[in-house]
Design an enzyme around this catalytic site. Structure first.
Site, short mmCIF file in Angstrom:
data_model
loop_
_atom_site.label_atom_id
_atom_site.label_comp_id
_atom_site.label_asym_id
_atom_site.label_seq_id
_atom_site.Cartn_x
_atom_site.Cartn_y
_atom_site.Cartn_z
N ALA A 115 -87.14 63.45 98.57
CA ALA A 115 -85.57 63.70 98.00
C ALA A 115 -85.58 64.95 97.08
O ALA A 115 -84.90 65.99 97.52
CB ALA A 115 -85.18 62.67 97.29
N ASP A 116 -86.49 65.01 96.27
CA ASP A 116 -86.67 66.31 95.44
C ASP A 116 -86.82 67.64 96.31
O ASP A 116 -86.37 68.54 96.11
CB ASP A 116 -87.78 66.12 94.50
CG ASP A 116 -87.37 65.27 93.09
OD1 ASP A 116 -86.29 66.00 92.65
OD2 ASP A 116 -88.09 64.48 92.64
N GLN A 117 -87.82 67.03 97.40
CA GLN A 117 -88.30 68.49 97.90
C GLN A 117 -87.43 69.11 98.93
O GLN A 117 -87.17 70.28 99.19
CB GLN A 117 -89.89 68.14 98.53
CG GLN A 117 -90.74 67.87 97.64
CD GLN A 117 -91.83 67.00 97.85
OE1 GLN A 117 -92.29 67.03 99.12
NE2 GLN A 117 -92.34 66.36 96.94
N ALA A 171 -84.81 70.76 97.00
CA ALA A 171 -85.48 72.12 96.66
C ALA A 171 -85.02 73.18 97.86
O ALA A 171 -84.61 74.31 97.67
CB ALA A 171 -86.57 72.14 96.43
N ASP A 200 -86.34 60.59 92.47
CA ASP A 200 -86.50 60.82 93.89
C ASP A 200 -86.35 59.32 94.60
O ASP A 200 -85.55 59.11 95.46
CB ASP A 200 -87.90 61.30 94.07
CG ASP A 200 -88.37 61.69 95.58
OD1 ASP A 200 -88.20 62.70 95.90
OD2 ASP A 200 -88.58 60.64 96.27
#
Lengths: 400, 400
Positions: free
Chosen positions: B171-173, B176, B143
């Site tokens: 970034a990860d979210q 997702a 991230d």
């Protein structure tokens, strides 16, 4: 190639950022987006930019960023004839989307119940700042305000410095993605049930959803995670996780074995800090010591040495650097579309790759009312009716 | 009430954040999520937290945040029998999702082509850091590294200060949410075509998609937007947009008529700055002058006065404050679930409201392998087979 949503039509009353980004995402997947705008000015975002700069001298980069793959119909929502027109169109559309302040669409006569009457299969999605009731319902729900309210600004930056908002409109954009998540779930369910429904999305819930990891910690332990007082990259993280200065800029180093990092840096003295408790409690002191070492390196040399040791790291780039990043180029993310007034407009392309239904940019952002008459013809309005609406100033045909 | 995705089954090989948040979003909408974990340790996120604190003394708050509404099957992916089991399950599932580094699933024998052979209707979604080919393909895609690489860190904070990463894993979210966007679009298209497909999502594309507004400006004008050297809230914005100090903390003030703001503050001298060019060029100087005024107020008094004048503003809260925010309470965003080991776990509830298929929390995050035998029975495996797999250590039944 086919498009995943090519048989979906969206009647889009939204403006500014949250709604338009949502419909752009649906449009990238092939949905037909009919953007309803005021004659004349159109979407308020058309008149907003940064530093008073306009692409091609006239077009808002902000508007160009969020409105590709749409058709525009310019119609005066307050005219009684507009209702006739829009509800006739609504008989054949799948989704209605809007992000006026709570209550505005109902007062104008375009609330969910009105659409449900003409088409019970309609999925009606509203976006707001704080939800549609409650103590903040009349407050303006703007991106940075929500970053402040939900703890994000207070969790960013340094302990002894001010709270820091993110340099991009993430609340709006995450709200947009929640609209897409709700609408696509509802479309799938409609295939089973035959029923439409109402969806409500808001920026407050969106930003908290995205801070669930931090909130679960804080709510269950009853204490805040304190911001570091260095460039450690997250309130909950220990050293080395953070950004580090080098001779010619900055690099990032994510969670990595501390011992290995110290070894690459050639600073065995720093092994004294190598236990999990110390790496958190003394993270700012450790950051200072590590930064003393990283400052001795150039960016290129340090990244090469760290990557060779499989230490998680990366470059810190500006937006201008990003355009030429080799991986960004490889992924085809920098692309463009031809706009009738602005010429070639550089944009970031669709982010999701799909083998059978690849998203694509099929249309530039529209001129206000560019497709007014085309849309009216498609939905069965007569030439006489169109001429009459135009003469009375209820609709406007934009010239590209 | 019915759930939008109640007839969807997801075989979830993902771990850490990007994949698990995606499947939690699908699970909140009623999809059955079968989380495939290693016997013993399970998802790596189970062993990660902040400050070495564990809910109920044992459970990772990070894991608890992203894994509600899932069942867990613990099975050794490398055992040949595991393939038999998982491909038999795959005959009846709709979606496979994974976020190992590129190539890992293929090497283990669980690539898209293998699943397509047993079930051509399968939608197979992979998440990576930088995409599945290109110069960065072997780099770790974490991230904060992506925040640095895509210009977000360089756009946040002050001109004379360091680049600043966001205090949450955005970034990860966002990656997702792109998984969810791709998967739901593909599910809808499968209703029409009968065909599955492969979807690829990555953090690099996700973060650039969310900075399209800034990137369109920078790419088309060929220059960067410079960070302000004050608490002005965005590199492209003019004064007053920003965060301001008050006697007892900070407040946010978004785009608002400057004249009206100066009037509320009772500082007519500051009207000298009131033209669009000056409000940008001298934004840091104006921020200092405005801050001198706001420092004379308490938070409550200033917000009351600003809101009365319809000036866009808000509070700056910490995560601990957020829990008790009256609007957050009103929206029911702070909720909890009962976990067999951790007890009552406070979490942020679903962010999207739907009239006919409201998302809900129906299950807590699972124990590793808590549903192994139940899932195997559901998919038609015999008691003999289950006992044999268990005895050979290929599966594990977790005790809640």
């Amino acid at each position: 190639m086919p498009k995943a949503l090519e048989d979906v039509t969206v009647l889009d009353f939204s403006h500014l950022l949250q709604g338009p980004f949502a419909t752009q995402l649906l449009g990238d997947m092939g949905a037909r987006i009919i953007k309803v705008e005021r004659p004349g000015q159109g979407d308020l975002f058309r008149t907003m930019t940064f530093k008073n700069r306009w692409v091609g001298g006239t077009e808002s980069p902000n508007f160009l960023a969020w409105n590709r793959n749409k058709q525009s119909i310019a119609i005066d929502l307050k005219a009684p004839e507009a209702k006739e027109v829009l509800f006739k169109i609504a008989e054949k559309v799948d989704v209605v989307i809007q992000n006026f302040r709570p209550g505005v669409m109902e007062r104008l006569g375009y609330g969910y119940e009105a659409f449900k009457k003409v088409n019970p299969r309609i999925i009606y999605c509203s976006g707001s700042g704080y939800g549609e009731s409650g103590p903040y319902v009349t407050r303006p729900g703007q991106d940075m305000l929500l970053q402040g309210l939900t703890g994000l600004a207070a969790a960013t930056g340094r302990r002894d410095g001010p709270p820091v908002p993110v340099g991009a409109g993430f609340a709006d954009q995450i709200g947009a993605m929640n609209m897409v998540y709700g609408i696509l779930s509802a479309l799938y369910w409609r295939e089973r049930s035959g029923k439409g429904q109402e969806i409500k999305v808001d920026l407050l819930s969106a930003l908290l959803q995205h801070q669930n990891q931090e909130m679960v910690w804080v709510m269950n332990f009853g204490e805040n995670l304190e911001r570091p007082n260095s460039s450690i990259g997250h309130p909950g993280m220990d050293a080395p996780f953070g950004l580090y200065p080098v001779k010619d800029g900055w690099v990032s180093i994510a969670m990595s074995p501390y011992r290995k990092l110290v070894d690459v840096l050639g600073a065995p003295d720093l092994l004294v800090y190598d236990d999990p408790e110390t790496l958190y409690v003394k993270r700012d002191e450790i950051w200072e010591k590590l930064a003393e070492e990283t400052r001795k390196w150039t960016k290129a040399d340090l990244l090469e040495a760290l990557l060779a040791a499989d230490i998680w790291c990366g470059e810190i780039k500006t937006h201008l650097d990003v355009m030429d990043d080799p991986q960004v180029r490889h992924m085809g993310l920098v692309t463009s579309y031809e706009h009738p007034r602005a010429g070639t407009v550089k944009v970031i392309g669709p982010a999701v790759k799909m083998s059978e239904t690849p998203p694509e940019i099929a249309r530039p952002a529209p001129i206000v009312g560019q497709h007014t008459e085309e849309i009216l013809r498609d939905f069965g309005f007569s030439e006489e009716m169109i001429a009459s609406l135009r003469e009375r100033g209820i609709i406007e045909q934009g010239e590209a």
